[in-house]
Design an enzyme around this catalytic site. Structure first.
Site, short mmCIF file in Angstrom:
data_model
loop_
_atom_site.label_atom_id
_atom_site.label_comp_id
_atom_site.label_asym_id
_atom_site.label_seq_id
_atom_site.Cartn_x
_atom_site.Cartn_y
_atom_site.Cartn_z
N PRO A 103 2.29 -8.35 11.96
CA PRO A 103 0.95 -9.20 12.45
C PRO A 103 0.43 -10.37 11.75
CG PRO A 103 0.07 -7.10 11.41
CD PRO A 103 1.57 -7.06 11.56
N MET A 104 0.40 -11.57 12.20
CA MET A 104 0.25 -12.60 11.22
C MET A 104 -0.85 -13.65 12.07
SD MET A 104 3.95 -13.57 9.68
CE MET A 104 4.80 -13.20 11.12
N THR A 105 -1.87 -13.90 11.43
CA THR A 105 -2.86 -14.90 11.85
C THR A 105 -2.44 -16.21 12.08
OG1 THR A 105 -4.74 -13.35 11.21
CG2 THR A 105 -5.20 -15.86 11.23
N GLY A 146 -3.88 -10.48 14.02
CA GLY A 146 -5.30 -10.09 14.25
C GLY A 146 -6.24 -10.63 15.40
N GLN A 206 -3.12 -6.15 17.67
CA GLN A 206 -3.72 -5.63 16.46
C GLN A 206 -5.27 -6.06 16.89
OE1 GLN A 206 -3.88 -7.60 12.53
NE2 GLN A 206 -3.05 -5.57 11.65
N HIS A 215 -6.50 -2.46 12.58
CA HIS A 215 -6.26 -3.15 11.35
C HIS A 215 -7.33 -2.50 10.31
CE1 HIS A 215 -5.33 -6.05 8.17
NE2 HIS A 215 -5.51 -7.00 8.76
N HIS A 246 -6.27 -4.39 3.87
CA HIS A 246 -6.27 -5.57 3.37
C HIS A 246 -7.78 -6.27 2.96
CE1 HIS A 246 -2.09 -6.87 5.82
NE2 HIS A 246 -2.18 -6.10 4.62
N TYR A 301 -10.41 -5.71 5.00
CA TYR A 301 -11.19 -6.15 6.01
C TYR A 301 -12.15 -5.04 6.33
CZ TYR A 301 -8.66 -10.17 6.50
OH TYR A 301 -8.00 -11.52 5.75
#
Ligand SMILES: Cc1cc2nc3c(=O)[nH]c(=O)nc-3n(C[C@H](O)[C@H](O)[C@H](O)COP(=O)(O)O)c2cc1C
Length: 374
Positions: free
Chosen positions: A35-37, A69, A112, A179, A182, A184
């Site tokens: 997953p990559m914003t 995300g 995600q 998620h 990290h 959050y």
């Protein structure tokens, strides 16, 4: 005809091109897109370009895509005007377009589900008046920020995770990933550094896992029994790379067991470098330990295809020779984990999975070419 591929190329095909199933969801190979914003979804609506971006990676051969995300339907997580949301009619219609495009390209895609917790600066998002919420009203550095969640807040956010999961299934996603990594919101409950609560959601690791387990159970209940529910977690936090949730396998088990009991089908153990052992006395990485302790399907991740260590945009420091794909294949051969997620290399080259599985040395890697395929 002779096969001119290198030994590594042949091993890559043999080990990565094996199908795999999570809770009955069949994946054509072992490569997952991490997953990559992106922040390319104005109004939280993923457009045609977002659909094309994911479809391109599916066409390049990735087995399962985990989306960037996506905000759940609770205003306290809407930190950006351009991060896609899994909430609202137009937003969901946009996601349906992306899901259909990925399916048409032969791929699978899981959404995600993201709540950013205390990392949100309210003025940057579409609802500046919404409170910043976290377990204890502090940020990752321990400074006061926003407010501690009440039981009503907790119930509302848990319900929002569940509603977005149900919406994800409705628009055709193949699964969801919570998620929990990290630093959050979910991770802020897990980590002692950000969870100072004295009620049932704080205290020892098992109590700090309560919120995550409630989210997992609510998500599980909101979707069909065969719909895969993944959970991503990490020891590290944004800005706190040395942070740890568990410093022994026993403590890791205290974290994972309640989540498995709550109905998580697969874990995604987020590490920055997949080749680093997690605990003393064993070569297993965090994903390896997670598989050993839970017996569940596990995804590993971290600098795959980066042939030098990369320590961030400011430092831009590279350490030569840190990794090649052979070490990854060794671990896959040993069934240490089941699937491998690839992030930055898949941004650099959408055809990365297909090329690597074909032993094609033109695969572009995030930092340089991968020497071991050449
Ligand atoms: C630009 C960028 C955005 C990211 N956004 C997310 C995200 O939305 N959710 C998440 O769980 N991880 C996110 N990550 C972490 C990645 O999923 C992945 O774990 C990390 O990049 C390491 O994998 P790689 O070395 O293959 O890139 C992001 C990473 C990058 C580089």
């Amino acid at each position: 005809m002779t096969d001119s591929r290198t030994t590594t190329g042949k091993r890559a095909e043999r080990l990565l091109a094996r199908p795999y199933a999570i809770n009955g969801l069949e994946l054509r190979n072992r490569v997952v897109m991490a997953p990559m914003t992106r922040e390319f979804s104005p109004g939280g609506i993923p457009g045609e370009d977002v659909a094309a971006y994911y479809a391109r990676r599916a066409a390049g051969g990735v087995g399962l895509i985990v989306t960037e995300g996506a905000y759940i339907g609770h205003e306290s997580t809407w930190a950006s005007r351009k991060v896609p949301r899994l909430h609202g009619e137009e937003q969901l219609a946009g996601w349906k377009r992306a899901v259909d495009a990925v399916h048409a390209a032969g791929g699978r895609i899981a959404a995600q589900l993201w709540h950013v917790g205390a990392t949100r600066d309210p003025w940057t998002g579409p609802v500046p008046d919404a409170d910043v919420l976290s377990p204890s009203g502090i940020d990752l550095a321990g400074a006061p920020k926003g407010r501690a969640m009440t039981q009503a807040d907790i119930d509302a956010v848990v319900a929002a995770f569940a509603a977005s999961a149900a919406d994800a299934e409705r628009v055709g996603f193949d699964g969801v990933e919570i998620h929990g990594a990290h630093g959050y919101l979910v991770d802020e409950f897990l980590w002692a550094g950000t969870n100072h609560r004295t009620d049932a959601y704080g205290g020892d690791l098992r109590s700090r896992t309560r919120f995550a387990a409630e989210v997992a159970a609510a998500v599980r209940a909101a979707v069909s029994p065969e719909f895969p529910v993944l959970f991503r977690f990490s020891q590290w936090k944004g800005g706190a790379y040395d942070a740890r949730l568990a410093d022994t396998p026993e403590r890791l088990e205290q974290l994972l067991a309640p989540l498995a009991d709550a109905g998580v089908d697969a874990f995604h153990a987020s590490t920055r470098r997949y080749w680093l052992p997690e605990f003393d006395g064993s070569d297993l990485n965090l994903a390896g330990w997670t598989k050993k302790l839970t017996g569940k399907p596990v995804i590993s991740v971290g600098s795959v295809g980066l042939d030098r260590e990369f320590t961030g945009p400011q430092g831009m420091s590279f350490k030569p020779g840190a990794t090649g794909i052979d070490k990854l294949l060794d671990r896959m051969e040993n069934d240490e984990f089941d699937l491998i997620a690839v992030g930055r290399s898949l941004i650099a080259d959408p055809d990365w999975p297909g090329k690597v599985m074909r032993g094609d040395a033109t695969a572009v890697f995030a930092i340089g070419q991968l020497q071991s395929l050449a």
